[in-house]
Design an enzyme around this catalytic site. Structure first.
Site, PDB file in Angstrom:
ATOM      1  N   ASN A 208       0.851  -1.189   0.000  1.00  0.00           N
ATOM      2  CA  ASN A 208       0.000   0.000   0.000  1.00  0.00           C
ATOM      3  C   ASN A 208       0.889   1.242   0.000  1.00  0.00           C
ATOM      4  O   ASN A 208       2.108   1.139  -0.009  1.00  0.00           O
ATOM      5  CB  ASN A 208      -0.947  -0.022   1.207  1.00  0.00           C
ATOM      6  CG  ASN A 208      -0.175  -0.107   2.510  1.00  0.00           C
ATOM      7  OD1 ASN A 208       0.567   0.799   2.869  1.00  0.00           O
ATOM      8  ND2 ASN A 208      -0.329  -1.212   3.222  1.00  0.00           N
ATOM      9  N   PHE A 324      -4.588   3.471  14.581  1.00  0.00           N
ATOM     10  CA  PHE A 324      -4.803   4.487  13.559  1.00  0.00           C
ATOM     11  C   PHE A 324      -5.938   4.015  12.664  1.00  0.00           C
ATOM     12  O   PHE A 324      -6.075   2.810  12.425  1.00  0.00           O
ATOM     13  CB  PHE A 324      -3.530   4.680  12.715  1.00  0.00           C
ATOM     14  CG  PHE A 324      -2.620   5.736  13.272  1.00  0.00           C
ATOM     15  CD1 PHE A 324      -1.931   5.528  14.456  1.00  0.00           C
ATOM     16  CD2 PHE A 324      -2.464   6.956  12.613  1.00  0.00           C
ATOM     17  CE1 PHE A 324      -1.104   6.501  14.976  1.00  0.00           C
ATOM     18  CE2 PHE A 324      -1.630   7.941  13.124  1.00  0.00           C
ATOM     19  CZ  PHE A 324      -0.952   7.723  14.306  1.00  0.00           C
ATOM     20  N   LYS A 342     -11.444  -3.133  18.750  1.00  0.00           N
ATOM     21  CA  LYS A 342     -10.074  -3.558  19.081  1.00  0.00           C
ATOM     22  C   LYS A 342      -9.704  -3.213  20.527  1.00  0.00           C
ATOM     23  O   LYS A 342      -8.561  -3.348  20.923  1.00  0.00           O
ATOM     24  CB  LYS A 342      -9.084  -2.936  18.091  1.00  0.00           C
ATOM     25  CG  LYS A 342      -9.447  -3.245  16.624  1.00  0.00           C
ATOM     26  CD  LYS A 342      -8.357  -2.961  15.632  1.00  0.00           C
ATOM     27  CE  LYS A 342      -8.901  -3.102  14.205  1.00  0.00           C
ATOM     28  NZ  LYS A 342      -7.879  -3.322  13.190  1.00  0.00           N
TER      29      LYS A 342
HETATM   30  N1  CTP Z   1      -4.179  -3.284  12.085  1.00  0.00           N
HETATM   31  C1  CTP Z   1      -3.505  -4.364  12.611  1.00  0.00           C
HETATM   32  N2  CTP Z   1      -3.483  -5.542  11.915  1.00  0.00           N
HETATM   33  C2  CTP Z   1      -4.117  -5.666  10.756  1.00  0.00           C
HETATM   34  C3  CTP Z   1      -4.832  -4.569  10.220  1.00  0.00           C
HETATM   35  C4  CTP Z   1      -4.832  -3.382  10.921  1.00  0.00           C
HETATM   36  O1  CTP Z   1      -2.917  -4.252  13.694  1.00  0.00           O
HETATM   37  N3  CTP Z   1      -4.094  -6.810  10.110  1.00  0.00           N
HETATM   38  C5  CTP Z   1      -4.183  -2.028  12.861  1.00  0.00           C
HETATM   39  C6  CTP Z   1      -3.608  -0.848  12.086  1.00  0.00           C
HETATM   40  O2  CTP Z   1      -2.212  -0.706  12.313  1.00  0.00           O
HETATM   41  C7  CTP Z   1      -4.390   0.320  12.662  1.00  0.00           C
HETATM   42  C8  CTP Z   1      -5.741  -0.286  13.020  1.00  0.00           C
HETATM   43  O3  CTP Z   1      -5.517  -1.687  13.124  1.00  0.00           O
HETATM   44  O4  CTP Z   1      -3.821   0.813  13.833  1.00  0.00           O
HETATM   45  C9  CTP Z   1      -6.822   0.005  12.027  1.00  0.00           C
HETATM   46  O5  CTP Z   1      -6.367  -0.404  10.747  1.00  0.00           O
HETATM   47  P1  CTP Z   1      -7.256  -0.162   9.448  1.00  0.00           P
HETATM   48  O6  CTP Z   1      -6.551  -0.724   8.266  1.00  0.00           O
HETATM   49  O7  CTP Z   1      -7.708   1.262   9.405  1.00  0.00           O
HETATM   50  O8  CTP Z   1      -8.543  -1.000   9.788  1.00  0.00           O
HETATM   51  P2  CTP Z   1      -8.919  -2.481   9.592  1.00  0.00           P
HETATM   52  O9  CTP Z   1      -9.240  -3.054  10.927  1.00  0.00           O
HETATM   53  O10 CTP Z   1      -7.886  -3.207   8.782  1.00  0.00           O
HETATM   54  O11 CTP Z   1     -10.275  -2.340   8.793  1.00  0.00           O
HETATM   55  P3  CTP Z   1     -10.527  -1.818   7.265  1.00  0.00           P
HETATM   56  O12 CTP Z   1      -9.225  -2.059   6.514  1.00  0.00           O
HETATM   57  O13 CTP Z   1     -11.639  -2.660   6.795  1.00  0.00           O
HETATM   58  O14 CTP Z   1     -10.878  -0.367   7.364  1.00  0.00           O
END
Ligand code: CTP
Length: 399
Positions: A208, A324, A342
């Site tokens: 990404n 975040f 979370k």
């Molecule tokens: N995060 C994590 N592990 C993952 C995905 C996300 O620890 N596999 C953490 C990210 O570092 C961030 C938070 O969860 O602090 C939210 O991540 P985000 O990508 O915004 O949300 P998701 O839970 O992945 O949901 P979506 O992508 O559907 O918005």
């Protein structure tokens, strides 16, 4: 963050004086009020006019200058400053400071000074490693002076070794640390940063657009506020912040393992990394070749690192959790959902579509939602200022 700070900038005679001129320029650009004091030897390397032009102020070089009669210069200059730094600090000046000499304006000012003092040594490596210099520096440390160890590398005299004046970035970190609240002292923080890369053949991966800038800014500012910092970083092109333990992880699984391995040491975990939610089901041994039709790539879910940490919460000593939410729509609703799901103490919501708040930009605008659903919105700030704001909030939540 250095704006309006009154900085007394002592310069002693080393070839590194030309680097100090650049620092003065940077400080003036940052809005600091810089007054330069040079030893006679320093003026042999670079003219006081250079420093006067860069600082926009008069440069002081002697104790008995003709127009300093109306005030006792060394007392008054020392009284007015918020911070006194000496860069480059030669072996000779360090020896004088360690022994309380007041035989020139710089050393007299150091004795009269009550503000925080930072020493940036620069000299030949043999001089630096000599027992006398080591003892003098140890004595300055006892006086409460901050000593910023020089870098290793090629020296002006042709030798290789320790003794090079540190670069501006390291100096700036030291200055910011001197002004920052030490509210993270004795705390260990884990910060994740950057993207993850999920390979599917030897040549390609899914990733990404995260640059890691926000996470690195958080790491630098946590260090400035006194924390022990473990920065777990996906692939980025950013320079390692000084004084920070960096663990590189490419994939979400590697990042997961690195976080879990260090979790027990942490008082605070800040997950600012953009972790890939999915990875290719299979890693092909050979490069996928171009065919005539479309191809499908099967993806399997990655572990949600933060959610896993949230589930462990409640046990004695579990760290404060910060997430975040990088969103393109329904920002606050999504932020609140993730905060709850979370089990976070704080979530930092930002917009990834805006040109000034997106992945690679140097600025950001964030909304902080805490565990009591209190909302705080920031104006558009640099990522470094944003990091300070986030630590301000975390420090309040820690109390
Ligand atoms: N995060 C994590 N592990 C993952 C995905 C996300 O620890 N596999 C953490 C990210 O570092 C961030 C938070 O969860 O602090 C939210 O991540 P985000 O990508 O915004 O949300 P998701 O839970 O992945 O949901 P979506 O992508 O559907 O918005």
């Amino acid at each position: 963050m250095l704006a309006d700070k009154k900085i007394l900038f002592g310069v002693s005679g080393s070839i590194a004086v030309y680097k100090a001129a650049e620092w003065v320029r940077e400080l003036a650009k940052a809005g600091a009020d810089v007054t330069v004091v040079m030893t006679e030897a320093a003026t042999r390397f670079v003219s006081p006019l250079t420093f006067a032009t860069l600082s926009g102020r008069r440069v002081y070089t002697g104790m008995f200058e003709p127009d300093s009669g109306e005030e006792v210069t060394h007392i008054n200059l020392a009284k007015k400053c918020d911070l006194f730094l000496v860069a480059p600090a030669t072996a000779q000046t360090i020896a004088k400071l360690a022994n309380g000499f007041a035989d020139n304006l710089l050393t007299s000012l150091a004795l009269a000074n009550r503000a925080k003092m930072l020493i940036f040594p620069a000299m030949n490596s043999n001089m630096y490693c000599h027992g006398a210099t080591r003892a003098n520096l140890a004595r300055l440390k006892d006086y409460g002076y901050g000593i910023i160890e020089p870098d290793e590398g090629k020296l002006a005299c042709g030798d290789e070794g320790v003794g090079r004046l540190v670069d501006w970035e390291t100096a700036r970190d030291a200055l910011l640390s001197a002004f920052a609240p030490q509210d993270l002292l004795e705390k260990t923080v884990i910060i994740t940063a950057g993207p993850t890369c999920e390979p599917f053949d030897p040549a390609r991966h899914l990733s990404n657009r995260s640059s890691g800038k926000m996470g690195f800014a958080l790491a630098r500012s946590a260090k400035q506020r006194g924390a022990r910092v473990i920065l777990i970083s996906g692939p980025t092109s950013l320079k390692k912040p000084s004084g920070v333990e960096v663990i590189n992880s490419a994939t979400a699984l590697e990042m997961h393992d690195a976080v879990m391995d260090n979790y027990d040491r942490a008082d605070i975990v800040v997950m600012s990394a953009a972790v890939s939610d999915y990875r290719p089901a299979k890693l092909k041994e050979k490069k996928v070749k171009k065919g005539s039709g479309s191809i499908a790539l099967e993806l399997v879910p990655n572990p949600d690192i933060l959610k896993e940490l949230g589930k462990r919460k409640g046990k004695a000593g579990s760290p404060l959790l910060v997430g975040f939410a990088a969103e393109s729509s329904d920002h606050l609703e999504e932020g609140k959902r993730k905060l709850k799901e979370k089990k976070l103490d704080l979530i930092v919501v930002n917009d990834i579509i805006g040109t000034e708040t997106g992945f690679a930009s140097d600025t950001n605008q964030v909304s902080l939602i805490d565990r009591d659903y209190q909302l705080e919105k920031s104006p558009l700030l640099t990522k470094e200022e944003c990091a300070y704001l986030i630590w301000d909030k975390i420090a309040r939540l820690m109390q």
